[in-house]
Design an enzyme around this catalytic site. Sequence first.
Site, PDB file in Angstrom:
ATOM      1  N   TRP A 104     -13.861   2.861  -8.768  1.00 31.73           N
ATOM      2  CA  TRP A 104     -12.485   2.528  -8.378  1.00 31.73           C
ATOM      3  C   TRP A 104     -12.347   1.078  -7.946  1.00 31.73           C
ATOM      4  CZ3 TRP A 104      -9.039   5.154 -10.572  1.00 31.73           C
ATOM      5  CH2 TRP A 104      -9.184   6.521 -10.773  1.00 31.73           C
ATOM      6  N   ASP A 173      -8.559   0.202  -0.334  1.00 31.16           N
ATOM      7  CA  ASP A 173      -8.194   1.424  -1.040  1.00 31.16           C
ATOM      8  C   ASP A 173      -8.868   2.575  -0.297  1.00 31.16           C
ATOM      9  OD1 ASP A 173      -7.883   3.612  -2.675  1.00 31.16           O
ATOM     10  OD2 ASP A 173      -8.735   2.688  -4.474  1.00 31.16           O
ATOM     11  N   LYS A 197      -5.583  13.458  -2.353  1.00 28.45           N
ATOM     12  CA  LYS A 197      -6.917  13.794  -1.868  1.00 28.45           C
ATOM     13  C   LYS A 197      -6.800  14.471  -0.503  1.00 28.45           C
ATOM     14  CE  LYS A 197      -7.913  11.279  -5.490  1.00 28.45           C
ATOM     15  NZ  LYS A 197      -8.332   9.950  -5.807  1.00 28.45           N
TER      16      LYS A 197
END
Length: 367
Positions: A104, A173, A197
């Site tokens: 990511w 992030d 999530k």
Amino acid sequence: MHRSNVINFSAGPAALPTAVLERCQADILNWQGTGVSALEMGHRTDEFAEMADKIRENTAKLLDMPPQYEVLFLPGGASMQAAAVPMNLCQAADHAQYMISGHWSRKAADVASSYVDVKKKDIILDAQKITVLPTSEWSFDPHARYCHITNNETISGIRLETPSSCPVPLVADMSSCLMSAPIDVSAYQLIYACAQKNLGPSGVTMVIVDTHSLPEAQKITPPVINYALQSAQNSLVNTPPVFPIYVCGLMFEWIIEQGGLRVMQTRNAEKSALLYDFIDDSRLYQNHITKAARSPMNVTFTLPAEDLTHAFVQEATSAGMLGLRGHRAQGGIRVSLYNAIEKTQVERLLNFMQDFEIKQRAASIGS
Ligand SMILES: *Cc1c(COP(=O)(O)O)cnc(C)c1O
């Protein structure tokens, strides 16, 4: 299958507490006695404004957020923020530093490179026995506009500590770890996290930003991802994802009822320790990450052969344990242990893993 027999270990969209879903169920027909469904709720109504204020208040409370920070609810997932961050925090001629710890962070850097000069810094020391350079040894670029980190790499299962100091604004992030444990918001200029999530369903991304230090956004920035504009208009520049925002609100109330982020942290640490200890004692399953960098959210492991991995996933699925296949970019197995997963559910998985291992041993002796 009945819900009570199924455990959803998916990395996202992920499991939500049944108590939260039961409230949704009632509110889908009639939201708080208004006669209107939570799916029909208008974003310009007083009810929505009141709810959004409450969510902002609960976010601030849960995260112990200093007053100069604001909470924005934006569309487009975390992936949209990969572009929004450079557009809002610097001009195209500036440069920004990206700490690369996995999938990511690399993706965020690649997307950002269309809007800013990206300088990548690899912080993985050893890719075989995955070892992360401790934050105390990171070399920050003091001329960068900001430094971007990914605190939890969801695919490989790597956790980074928050650096104790950084000479430039830090951007994070936190898609797969926000609200899983207390954090020091003041260490960051900006934090973003997609909801699917730990926060709620997919469709909304939370941005927590120090609005006092926002520079002027690049001219090309679309209004819906312009932080200053969204802040001035209470995240109502266009129709926001009303229902996902509403579910996040229920989730935050649930976390508060459970005792807050310290309780989440303790539970998450217990759940992941159970699994990591079991893997470390096993001869079949292997985790490749050094202990200090192991994620409490996403536990990854491999089996010695592809056909075994396949059999593991199939048998687990038949036993009601879903979402265990590793990300397509990585393979292996991944167990996601977000807030809604209970310790007893992890124990059920461990029983399955143990039985599977015994069966394999018996088969290999027999053959
Ligand atoms: C899931 C995830 C993303 C991608 O989120 P989207 O909402 O699909 O864009 C980005 N970063 C991290 C750390 C993630 O876990």
